[in-house]
Design a protein around this motif. Structure first.
Motif, PDB file in Angstrom:
ATOM      1  N   TYR A 157       0.837  -1.208   0.000  1.00  0.00           N
ATOM      2  CA  TYR A 157       0.000   0.000   0.000  1.00  0.00           C
ATOM      3  C   TYR A 157       0.868   1.253   0.000  1.00  0.00           C
ATOM      4  O   TYR A 157       0.522   2.250  -0.641  1.00  0.00           O
TER       5      TYR A 157
ATOM      6  N   ALA B 282      -5.930   0.780  -8.559  1.00  0.00           N
ATOM      7  CA  ALA B 282      -6.252  -0.640  -8.375  1.00  0.00           C
ATOM      8  C   ALA B 282      -5.996  -1.410  -9.668  1.00  0.00           C
ATOM      9  O   ALA B 282      -5.560  -2.564  -9.634  1.00  0.00           O
TER      10      ALA B 282
ATOM     11  N   ARG C 163     -10.589  -5.447 -13.990  1.00  0.00           N
ATOM     12  CA  ARG C 163     -11.012  -6.378 -12.949  1.00  0.00           C
ATOM     13  C   ARG C 163     -12.073  -7.347 -13.503  1.00  0.00           C
ATOM     14  O   ARG C 163     -12.028  -8.547 -13.245  1.00  0.00           O
TER      15      ARG C 163
ATOM     16  N   GLY D 125       1.397  -4.160  -6.598  1.00  0.00           N
ATOM     17  CA  GLY D 125       0.510  -5.299  -6.824  1.00  0.00           C
ATOM     18  C   GLY D 125       1.247  -6.622  -6.694  1.00  0.00           C
ATOM     19  O   GLY D 125       0.686  -7.610  -6.202  1.00  0.00           O
TER      20      GLY D 125
ATOM     21  N   ASN E 107     -10.160  -8.351  -4.840  1.00  0.00           N
ATOM     22  CA  ASN E 107      -9.297  -7.414  -4.119  1.00  0.00           C
ATOM     23  C   ASN E 107      -9.078  -6.116  -4.880  1.00  0.00           C
ATOM     24  O   ASN E 107      -8.608  -5.137  -4.317  1.00  0.00           O
ATOM     25  N   TYR E 108      -9.372  -6.108  -6.180  1.00  0.00           N
ATOM     26  CA  TYR E 108      -8.988  -4.953  -7.005  1.00  0.00           C
ATOM     27  C   TYR E 108     -10.162  -4.060  -7.340  1.00  0.00           C
ATOM     28  O   TYR E 108     -10.230  -3.474  -8.409  1.00  0.00           O
ATOM     29  N   GLN E 109     -11.119  -3.995  -6.408  1.00  0.00           N
ATOM     30  CA  GLN E 109     -12.252  -3.096  -6.623  1.00  0.00           C
ATOM     31  C   GLN E 109     -11.816  -1.654  -6.413  1.00  0.00           C
ATOM     32  O   GLN E 109     -10.726  -1.385  -5.913  1.00  0.00           O
ATOM     33  N   THR E 110     -12.720  -0.733  -6.772  1.00  0.00           N
ATOM     34  CA  THR E 110     -12.367   0.688  -6.648  1.00  0.00           C
ATOM     35  C   THR E 110     -12.053   1.048  -5.204  1.00  0.00           C
ATOM     36  O   THR E 110     -11.318   1.989  -4.952  1.00  0.00           O
TER      37      THR E 110
ATOM     38  N   LEU F 212     -10.127  -0.331  -3.254  1.00  0.00           N
ATOM     39  CA  LEU F 212      -8.674  -0.407  -3.076  1.00  0.00           C
ATOM     40  C   LEU F 212      -8.026   0.937  -3.407  1.00  0.00           C
ATOM     41  O   LEU F 212      -7.204   1.462  -2.651  1.00  0.00           O
ATOM     42  N   THR F 213      -8.437   1.512  -4.555  1.00  0.00           N
ATOM     43  CA  THR F 213      -7.904   2.823  -4.933  1.00  0.00           C
ATOM     44  C   THR F 213      -8.202   3.856  -3.849  1.00  0.00           C
ATOM     45  O   THR F 213      -7.355   4.674  -3.500  1.00  0.00           O
TER      46      THR F 213
END
Lengths: 327, 304
Positions: free
Chosen positions: A23, A45, A108, A221, A234-237, A239-240
């Motif tokens: 992160y 993400a 994604r 990543g 895990n890579y949804q918005t 995360l951003t």
């Protein structure tokens, strides 16, 4: 009774966890984009997913060595940055935000779809790609450490590699941001027309910044998937947005901010989650179930971040003077 | 040094710039910038429609005209910040058509903006350094190795400090540009433009929003540019200033060049007066109505 020692030791472990490093690195990439260049990249993400899948697919499907898998991931993110940047960097900043958020979601969904299950593992994701990375480990078998930081040789290897990458890239960022290149980048953040009028190719600089920060996200990543499996969810918005929260917490145009911000974020998150789940166990919160407790920690972290942004809007390492002139 | 120049009450005017009659589009002895058939429309509005204009080298040319005459749009077209629908224009014999703005700037044609664009969260010194051309440290790969660009950086800094001293901003060099007053930002923008040693400086309303105390020093700086061999083209509304420092005046109205000439004769040109005050400015629109007005007044009195 609540086991405070366990709560604090779990929280302390987050200080050096590879997830924190991942992160921190992703936030450092965003610091280049948003903090220094003023690019609103809401698709970090997506860059992280490219690193994760680029690495895992290279190893699993193509049997590539570690270095080649890393290069594949970086190459994929450079191409992704070019695709995002060529149409949008000539436009106003908000267009990049819209395009990046959509592109990250497209990535994604492509990784989730059943059509490519043989390669991407669809919704189950991928695992079993850690062998070649673990084989590079020079640390002999065993458990090492002190206090709460007791790990086996793979976990130490992972932490050492992860944080070394963070430190090296932080140094690189510090070097380039105090160079004339960094001056142009910061000028673009303030007013790109003025910089253009001084004879700088603004479009090219914005592209370089987008690619560089994206590569940071891609490496993040890769570090992110080494202690776990690759799971598309895990890579949804969100995360951003967590990465943005870390960035704002630490200070947007700083080097140390994203790193310390990531540590604070994860320590707080671990502390709240440990505390709430044990408080529910001990019957302190009778109106709550364990499942609800799992969600509450994000609410508490949200409140903590709001408090920091309200009372220290420049972030922890940001320069207070800058805020005096925010329009 | 130029900073020792005392305010010149009577600037030396450059004369003999044109060939033949001083009329719109007239030839110049030594033009630096030539525009031909440049047009730009916004929807149905023809904002710029310039048949031919030449800007004389080594002189101060003022571009004047009422609001909405297309001066700033013309500026943007010349500097690559906007693309014209038709036309060609050249700078020192090199065509500028389809040349992006940053290349135009590298060729030595530097502009400033009507709304000052000081880079607020950069220090005044960094603002200045940004203006220097051909910095090797501006390449991402070379930026990583300070020993490559350190020497050049020192030269740039020395030049920046010298210019800041000339513009009396040296005490502010470590402050954020955002902390400067409006007038100081105008000065900073002009000083920054000079960092690249331009041959043509285009100033978009250099006096707008500047207090009278700074005006004199800004005027002197503009005259200074000329004495150092630069060509200046500026847009301005302040007629007093135009008359004071300009060697040549180009008047625009409704997108077209309506008059050209030296500042004293051009102000008497009927086309200029029409452009500013309207074609019927000297006819008393009320004169013929007087009888009617009297009659109406009487009617109103009767009613009461």
């Amino acid at each position: 009774m609540i086991d405070w020692i366990q709560i604090f030791s779990n929280a302390a472990q987050e200080l050096i966890s590879p997830t924190t490093a991942a992160y921190a690195l992703a936030a450092l990439g965003l610091a280049i984009h948003f903090g220094y260049t003023g690019l609103l990249n809401f698709g970090q993400a997506g860059f992280m997913a490219l690193g994760a899948y680029g690495y895992a697919i290279s190893v699993l499907s193509f049997n590539l060595p570690v270095w080649a898998a890393v290069l594949v991931g970086i190459g994929a993110s450079v191409v992704f940055a070019l695709i995002l940047g060529i149409p949008t960097l000539r436009l106003r900043a908000d267009y990049l935000a819209i395009v990046t958020i959509a592109a990250a979601e497209i990535l994604r969904l492509v990784f989730t779809t059943n059509t490519f299950e043989a390669i991407t593992g669809s919704a189950q994701g991928l695992n079993g790609y850690k062998g070649s990375f673990a084989a590079l480990n020079p640390i002999p078998k065993g458990t090492y450490g002190f206090g709460p930081f007791q790990y086996n040789e793979y976990d130490w290897w992972l932490r050492i590699v992860g944080w070394t990458v963070v430190v090296l890239l932080a140094l690189l960022t510090w070097l380039i941001m105090r160079s004339p290149w960094g001056r142009v980048i910061k000028g673009i953040r303030e007013d790109e027309d003025a910089v253009r009028a001084l004879g700088k190719n603004v479009y090219s600089y914005k592209m370089q910044s987008l690619i560089l920060g994206g590569v940071y996200g891609t490496l993040a990543g890769m570090i992110f998937i080494l202690p776990r499996a690759v799971v598309p969810a895990n890579y949804q918005t969100s995360l951003t947005f967590f990465v943005y929260a870390i960035l704002l917490l630490g200070g947007a145009a700083t080097i140390l901010g994203p790193i310390i911000g990531s540590m604070i974020f994860w320590v707080l998150l671990s502390f709240f989650s440990g505390f709430i789940s044990r408080a529910v166990e001990a019957g302190w919160l009778p109106f709550m179930t364990q499942v609800q407790a799992g969600q509450l920690r994000f609410i508490l972290v949200g409140i903590a971040i709001m408090l920091i942004v309200i009372f220290r809007p420049q972030g922890i390492f940001g320069n207070k003077k800058e805020l005096a002139f925010v329009k | 040094m130029s900073s020792d120049v005392t305010p010149t009450s009577k600037p030396v005017k450059t004369t003999g710039l044109h060939i033949g009659e001083a009329e719109p589009g007239c030839r110049k002895v030594d033009p630096i910038l030539i525009a031909d058939g440049v047009t730009r429309t916004f929807g149905g509005l023809k904002a710029v429609d310039v048949d031919h204009v030449e800007i004389p080298r080594g002189a101060i040319t003022a571009l004047i005209g009422p609001n909405g005459a297309g001066k700033t749009t013309f500026f943007n077209l010349l500097t690559g910040f906007d693309k014209p629908d038709t036309g060609k224009w050249e700078f020192e014999g090199r065509s500028l058509a389809h040349v992006p703005a940053y290349r135009v700037a590298r060729m030595g044609l530097i502009r400033t903006f009507q709304l000052t664009k000081a880079l607020g969260l950069l220090s005044v010194l960094d603002n200045m350094k940004l203006g220097a051309k051909g910095q090797s440290g501006e390449n991402l790969f070379r930026a990583v190795f300070p020993f490559i660009w350190r020497k050049q950086e020192e030269e740039i800094e020395a030049k920046a400090v010298e210019l800041l001293t000339r513009f009396k901003l040296d005490a502010k060099q470590t402050d954020y540009a955002a902390s400067l007053s409006g007038g100081q930002r105008k000065l900073l923008e002009m000083a920054r433009a000079l960092m690249s040693d331009p041959t043509l400086v285009m100033l978009d309303e250099p006096m707008a929003g500047v207090n009278p105390a700074l005006t004199q020093s800004l005027l002197d700086h503009i005259l200074d540019l000329k004495s150092q061999g630069m060509t200046v083209l500026f847009v301005e509304h302040d007629m007093h200033m135009v008359r004071h420092i300009a060697d040549w005046v180009v008047v625009m109205a409704e997108g077209r060049i309506v008059a050209e000439g030296d500042p004293h004769t051009v102000m008497e040109n009927p086309a200029v007066i029409d452009a500013y005050l309207g074609a019927h400015h000297d006819t008393d629109l009320g004169a013929t109505e007087t009888e009617n007005v009297e009659a109406i007044k009487e009617l109103i009195d009767d009613e009461q």
